[in-house]
Design a protein around this motif. Structure first.
Motif, PDB file in Angstrom:
ATOM      1  N   ASP A 261      12.124  13.969  13.326  1.00  0.00           N
ATOM      2  CA  ASP A 261      11.789  12.835  12.462  1.00  0.00           C
ATOM      3  C   ASP A 261      12.500  12.944  11.117  1.00  0.00           C
ATOM      4  O   ASP A 261      13.033  11.967  10.597  1.00  0.00           O
ATOM      5  CB  ASP A 261      10.269  12.764  12.261  1.00  0.00           C
ATOM      6  N   ASP A 262      12.547  14.150  10.566  1.00  0.00           N
ATOM      7  CA  ASP A 262      13.156  14.355   9.247  1.00  0.00           C
ATOM      8  C   ASP A 262      14.667  14.166   9.281  1.00  0.00           C
ATOM      9  O   ASP A 262      15.234  13.538   8.378  1.00  0.00           O
ATOM     10  CB  ASP A 262      12.830  15.759   8.732  1.00  0.00           C
ATOM     11  N   VAL A 263      15.340  14.693  10.298  1.00  0.00           N
ATOM     12  CA  VAL A 263      16.807  14.638  10.292  1.00  0.00           C
ATOM     13  C   VAL A 263      17.336  13.273  10.715  1.00  0.00           C
ATOM     14  O   VAL A 263      18.532  12.995  10.553  1.00  0.00           O
ATOM     15  CB  VAL A 263      17.433  15.750  11.170  1.00  0.00           C
TER      16      VAL A 263
ATOM     17  N   THR B  36      22.319  11.767  13.115  1.00  0.00           N
ATOM     18  CA  THR B  36      21.494  12.440  12.098  1.00  0.00           C
ATOM     19  C   THR B  36      21.957  12.031  10.712  1.00  0.00           C
ATOM     20  O   THR B  36      23.049  11.481  10.537  1.00  0.00           O
ATOM     21  CB  THR B  36      21.606  13.982  12.176  1.00  0.00           C
TER      22      THR B  36
ATOM     23  N   ILE C 138      15.728  10.322   9.678  1.00  0.00           N
ATOM     24  CA  ILE C 138      15.100   9.286   8.843  1.00  0.00           C
ATOM     25  C   ILE C 138      16.142   8.392   8.165  1.00  0.00           C
ATOM     26  O   ILE C 138      15.935   7.187   7.997  1.00  0.00           O
ATOM     27  CB  ILE C 138      14.150   9.927   7.806  1.00  0.00           C
TER      28      ILE C 138
ATOM     29  N   GLY D 255      11.030  18.656  13.687  1.00  0.00           N
ATOM     30  CA  GLY D 255      12.030  18.349  12.676  1.00  0.00           C
ATOM     31  C   GLY D 255      12.879  17.132  12.960  1.00  0.00           C
ATOM     32  O   GLY D 255      13.644  16.685  12.091  1.00  0.00           O
TER      33      GLY D 255
END
Length: 223
Positions: free
Chosen positions: A44-46, A171, A48, A42
């Motif tokens: 990578d997602d938080v 983040t 981006i 996760g």
């Protein structure tokens, strides 16, 4: 290299904190290349949203060059400013939840850091192109206070001067129920944080054609 926008950031000098930040976000803004992230599901997602800016603390927010100014003039102006601006510092840094995103923020009195940021905003503003109506409208979607709107009109950004709060973003916006978990994860990867924390240099950054920011030049604060 041609840049769409410029900014003045604090970018940690070479060392453990800089290495952590580049790896955590997946973008090394000093080297101008991708960085290998830790194998955290996760992550990578938080990260981006902040990734394209690199690991940094904003001092003068991104701006387009006004007509008649060029990058060489900007470099010279930053160098001149740095010669007369003293460093700023706080007692240290701490992992903090700012609303729904995580960041490293100053511990103790951060007035000196805020002074550095205000100097950057004011001294270099002659290089900033005026905000477009579309840019103003986009910022105003955040339901700005009267004072924040006045700062937006004066300086192109609502969170400067007395509304400024220095932070190194880790983040994007997180679901409320995931903030604590991500804070624990970030804390487990952070290196020891310096005390005191010193903003002793500023970095001129450029936004590349792919939307990512990279270092153009560092300047030591020598005032």
């Amino acid at each position: 290299m041609s840049y769409a926008r410029f900014a003045i950031y604090y970018v940690p000098p070479e060392g453990a904190l800089a290495e952590f930040g580049a790896a955590w976000l997946g973008w090394d803004c000093v080297a101008g290349r991708d960085a290998l992230q830790p194998g955290v599901p996760g992550l990578d997602d938080v990260t981006i949203t902040p990734r394209k800016y690199g690991f940094h603390g904003t001092l003068k927010p991104p701006f387009r060059l006004v007509e008649g100014r060029d990058i060489e003039g900007l470099k010279a102006a930053v160098a001149q400013m740095a010669q007369t601006c003293p460093p700023g510092q706080s007692d240290g840094l701490a992992l903090t939840a700012l609303g729904r995103f995580l960041a490293l923020t100053p511990v103790g009195d951060a007035a000196g850091i805020s002074r550095v940021a205000a100097t950057c905003v004011e001294t270099l503003d002659a290089f900033r192109a005026p905000s477009t109506e579309a840019e103003l409208a986009r910022r105003r979607k955040a339901r700005l206070s009267v004072r924040q709107d006045a700062l937006l009109q004066s300086w192109g950004y609502p969170y400067v001067m007395e509304e400024f709060r220095f932070h190194l973003t880790l983040t994007g916006r997180l679901p409320v129920d995931q903030i604590d978990r991500w804070a624990e994860t970030a804390r487990a990867h952070l290196p020891p944080l310096a005390a005191p924390f010193v903003v002793g240099e500023v970095a001129l950054m450029g936004e590349r054609s792919d939307g990512r920011f990279e270092l153009i030049q560092r300047y030591t604060l020598a005032g």
